[in-house]
Structures are given as structure tokens and as C-alpha cells.
Write an enzyme that holds these catalytic residues in place. Structure first.
Site, PDB file in Angstrom:
ATOM      1  N   GLU A  36       6.790  22.452  66.133  1.00  0.00           N
ATOM      2  CA  GLU A  36       8.177  23.327  65.670  1.00  0.00           C
ATOM      3  C   GLU A  36       8.064  24.336  64.574  1.00  0.00           C
ATOM      4  O   GLU A  36       8.686  25.330  64.887  1.00  0.00           O
ATOM      5  CB  GLU A  36       9.303  22.232  65.270  1.00  0.00           C
ATOM      6  CG  GLU A  36       9.811  21.287  66.574  1.00  0.00           C
ATOM      7  CD  GLU A  36      10.484  22.025  67.697  1.00  0.00           C
ATOM      8  OE1 GLU A  36      10.843  23.196  67.328  1.00  0.00           O
ATOM      9  OE2 GLU A  36      10.016  21.540  68.743  1.00  0.00           O
ATOM     10  N   CYS A 191      14.293  31.982  81.120  1.00  0.00           N
ATOM     11  CA  CYS A 191      15.379  33.189  80.582  1.00  0.00           C
ATOM     12  C   CYS A 191      14.483  33.780  79.539  1.00  0.00           C
ATOM     13  O   CYS A 191      15.099  33.764  78.292  1.00  0.00           O
ATOM     14  CB  CYS A 191      16.462  32.113  80.036  1.00  0.00           C
ATOM     15  SG  CYS A 191      18.126  33.327  79.682  1.00  0.00           S
ATOM     16  N   CYS A 198      16.482  34.798  87.110  1.00  0.00           N
ATOM     17  CA  CYS A 198      17.717  34.120  87.409  1.00  0.00           C
ATOM     18  C   CYS A 198      17.817  33.528  88.759  1.00  0.00           C
ATOM     19  O   CYS A 198      18.494  32.450  88.965  1.00  0.00           O
ATOM     20  CB  CYS A 198      19.017  35.095  87.505  1.00  0.00           C
ATOM     21  SG  CYS A 198      19.008  36.170  85.853  1.00  0.00           S
ATOM     22  N   CYS A 201      16.969  29.752  88.268  1.00  0.00           N
ATOM     23  CA  CYS A 201      17.581  29.003  87.137  1.00  0.00           C
ATOM     24  C   CYS A 201      18.644  28.251  87.573  1.00  0.00           C
ATOM     25  O   CYS A 201      19.441  28.664  88.468  1.00  0.00           O
ATOM     26  CB  CYS A 201      18.070  30.198  86.074  1.00  0.00           C
ATOM     27  SG  CYS A 201      18.917  29.541  84.859  1.00  0.00           S
ATOM     28  N   CYS A 207      26.523  31.080  84.970  1.00  0.00           N
ATOM     29  CA  CYS A 207      25.729  32.099  83.921  1.00  0.00           C
ATOM     30  C   CYS A 207      26.543  33.258  83.818  1.00  0.00           C
ATOM     31  O   CYS A 207      26.543  34.351  84.760  1.00  0.00           O
ATOM     32  CB  CYS A 207      24.241  32.409  84.069  1.00  0.00           C
ATOM     33  SG  CYS A 207      24.013  33.612  82.633  1.00  0.00           S
TER      34      CYS A 207
HETATM   35  S1  SF4 Z   1      20.951  32.905  85.229  1.00  0.00           S
HETATM   36 FE1  SF4 Z   1      21.416  33.365  83.169  1.00  0.00          FE
HETATM   37  S2  SF4 Z   1      20.426  31.498  81.792  1.00  0.00           S
HETATM   38 FE2  SF4 Z   1      19.565  31.745  83.849  1.00  0.00          FE
HETATM   39  S3  SF4 Z   1      17.716  32.826  83.405  1.00  0.00           S
HETATM   40 FE3  SF4 Z   1      19.224  34.247  84.033  1.00  0.00          FE
HETATM   41  S4  SF4 Z   1      20.328  35.116  82.366  1.00  0.00           S
HETATM   42 FE4  SF4 Z   1      19.172  33.173  81.840  1.00  0.00          FE
END
Ligand code: SF4
Length: 345
Positions: A36, A191, A198, A201, A207
């Protein structure tokens, strides 16, 4: 959304997240702590080999505490932000004195140790004890700022507070270890800062930043400040054996305790301070200048390669080493030294 957020994220993590990073294997508080701290300012791919080497060299808190700070800095050379290594060493000694060589498993006790902030403390508790605790590292800030369109630069108090509250609210009661790794992983792999993926994602449809085509606007950038430029000349002094003269920096200030080339604006004055007679100089070559940037200023460095015909008997009054690139001493080096050593081949 908090339940669906974590459920969505965990579903993605189970199928697509990374499960074999060196610190995800054989999880122990010590390994999680070191990873970390490394990940605070370093990306996963860069940190991974350093982590493996660090754990091999210092396999326990006790071994880290009893090592010399020079050996610790030597193993940190190239990772930058050396205060992290110094704090690890200090904290290891405190853990030996106060906690019998174990990391305490409470956020408040962890936070009291040098170099551990609320997010690092939260990550250690969540990952090691699988107990509810909040994390908010750079990757997580980016994911939350985008998903929930949280305005403002995260370095601003109000923005930091809003992000922390959101992170707290979203942390689930169960599978906290996986959730913690998952949200950091999503930020590191999908991200990303410049080109978020996206379409893969799990938050594609929720989002706010993505849905409004504004993912490049979150998190807001740090307000630009004009950063001053300072200049210096670094003398790369080489003796006939091919060893290079390094001086230890003071224990406070810039690059404290690390080893670097002698510096000064006037080459002759610097050599004089080192008691190096000009008659010992075989050749002197000015190399191309380069820039090393700190948070508060840029340092423009002009290296001068000075070859000597002999090794001087005395060198100034400060601690020095004749550093052999083929048999390197176990000491911490500054970034410009590492760079110039590479260039010299
Ligand atoms: S949808 Fe939103 S959270 Fe997902 S990768 Fe794209 S910008 Fe990032």
C-alpha cells in the site's frame, strides 16, 4: 445505489479483476502495508518487482527495523518519494518497540504510525482483517469522481470530504477485502486517467461522467501554478578505477540522507571544496542538461564529467563514497544519479 454499486463491482472483480498481483498472494499485514505504501505514488507494474525485492530483502518487520536506513534506501532507489522508505523504517522500529513487531489492526492506531494516512490504514484493515474500513487512494478518487460527477480538485478540502463520504457510504458490510481490492483495480485497469475503457466497465450505464461524455473532466485538475526553475551543475567525478564520487546529502531537506554527485554553480569552487587539485584533472566534458521535477520546483541539471588521473587522498569534510557501478554499494541514490549512471552505461 450503495448495495448495487458494490454488488456490481464485486461481480466484475470475480470475473475480470486481477487476483495474482504479488501482494494479493500470501496476504499478511506486513506485505499489505509495504504494498500500500509503494502504491501510494507508484503504478502497479512499476511497484511489483520492487515489492518482491523488498520483501525478499526484508522479510519481516523485525528485519526491516534492524536494517540500516542506507540499505532500505538502496532497495527503494528508483521508486522516488523517499520519505516513504524513511517512514517505513521509522514505523518498523516503532512497531518493534510498542507492538511486539506486529501491525495493530485498528485504523486509529495505524494512522498514528509514520507514513500511514487514513486511506492506507483503511486498506490494511479491510484487506487483512476483512473488516469494514474506508479507502480512498488516487484510483478510487478517480472512479468515484467520475461515477458520481463529484466536482472540484480532490486536493481541495471540500472535494476530499465529499469523496471520503461517498467512499464510506459505498463500502459494503461483507466481502470488504475483495471490494477494497476491486475498486482499486477498476481504477488502475479500466477507469484510467487518460483513456477509460467505459465499454467494459460495470458502471457504464450509471456513471454520470461517462453518460454525459465528460469523463475527461473528472476529477478536476489541480489549479496550475507557475513552478520555478532552479539550476545546478552536478560533477560526475570519476577516478582511474572507474569509480564515481558520491556525497551523502544532509539528513534534512531535499534528498535527505541519499547519495548524490557534488553540486555547485562554479566547477572550480566545487572541486576546491573537495580538495581536488586541478592538476589531477585528465579531462572535463559538459553533458546535455536535463530537468528533474519536484512538486514545488524544477531543477535544471548540467552534468559535467570530470576524469581524474589519480584518487585524491582527502575529499572535503563530508561523508563520501567512491561508487563502483559494477559492484554498487548498498546506499540510496537520488533520481539524477540513477539516470546519469544509466547514461554512462
Ligand atoms: S464508465 Fe465511468 S467509472 Fe467506468 S471506466 Fe468509464 S468513466 Fe470510469
Amino acid at each position: 445505489m450503495s448495495n448495487s454499486f458494490s454488488a456490481n463491482l464485486l461481480l466484475w472483480f470475480d470475473q475480470h479483476g486481477r487476483h495474482d498481483l504479488p501482494w494479493q498472494l500470501n496476504i499478511t499485514p506486513y506485505r499489505v502495508w509495504i504494498s500500500e505504501v509503494m502504491l501510494q505514488q507508484t503504478q502497479t507494474t512499476t511497484a511489483a518487482p520492487y515489492f518482491t525485492n523488498f520483501i525478499d530483502t526484508f522479510p519481516s518487520i523485525d528485519k526491516l527495523a534492524s536494517a540500516s536506513i542506507d540499505t532500505v534506501l538502496h532497495n527503494w532507489t528508483g521508486l522516488g518519494y523517499y520519505a516513504r522508505a524513511r517512514n517505513l523504517h521509522k514505523a518498523a522500529n516503532l512497531l518493534m518497540d510498542k507492538y511486539n513487531g506486529e501491525l495493530p489492526m485498528s485504523v486509529s492506531e495505524l494512522e498514528a504510525l509514520p507514513g500511514i494516512g487514513p486511506s492506507t490504514a483503511g486498506a490494511i484493515v479491510a484487506i487483512c482483517a476483512n473488516r469494514k474500513a474506508t479507502i480512498l487512494d488516487g484510483n478510487v478518487k478517480r472512479v468515484l469522481a467520475r461515477c458520481f460527477a463529484i466536482d472540484g480538485w480532490p486536493g481541495k478540502k471540500a472535494t476530499a470530504k465529499a469523496l471520503w463520504q461517498k467512499a464510506e457510504q459505498l463500502t459494503p458490510d461483507t466481502r470488504v477485502r475483495d471490494y477494497t481490492q476491486a475498486i482499486m483495480d477498476l481504477g488502475a485497469t479500466l477507469c484510467t486517467r487518460t483513456s477509460p475503457d467505459c465499454s467494459n466497465c460495470p458502471f457504464e450505464t450509471e456513471c454520470i461522467a461517462h453518460q454525459s461524455n465528460r469523463s475527461d473532466q473528472f476529477p478536476a485538475k489541480k489549479p496550475k501554478k507557475v513552478v520555478p526553475v532552479r539550476t545546478t551543475t552536478m560533477l560526475v567525478i570519476e577516478n582511474p578505477q572507474g569509480e564515481l564520487l558520491l556525497q551523502q546529502r544532509l539528513s534534512t531537506g531535499l534528498w535527505s540522507g541519499l547519495w548524490s554527485f557534488p553540486e555547485g554553480d562554479a566547477i572550480k569552487d566545487t572541486l576546491l571544496q573537495l580538495d581536488i587539485e586541478t592538476t589531477l584533472i585528465e579531462s572535463q566534458a559538459r553533458k546535455e542538461k536535463f530537468r528533474h521535477s519536484f512538486t514545488h520546483f524544477h531543477l535544471e541539471i548540467t552534468p559535467v564529467h570530470v576524469k581524474l588521473t589519480d584518487t585524491p587522498a582527502t575529499i572535503g569534510g563530508k561523508p563520501i563514497v567512491w561508487y563502483s557501478p559494477s559492484a554498487p554499494a548498498e546506499i540510496g541514490l537520488t533520481g539524477p544519479v540513477t539516470r546519469l549512471l544509466k547514461e554512462l552505461g
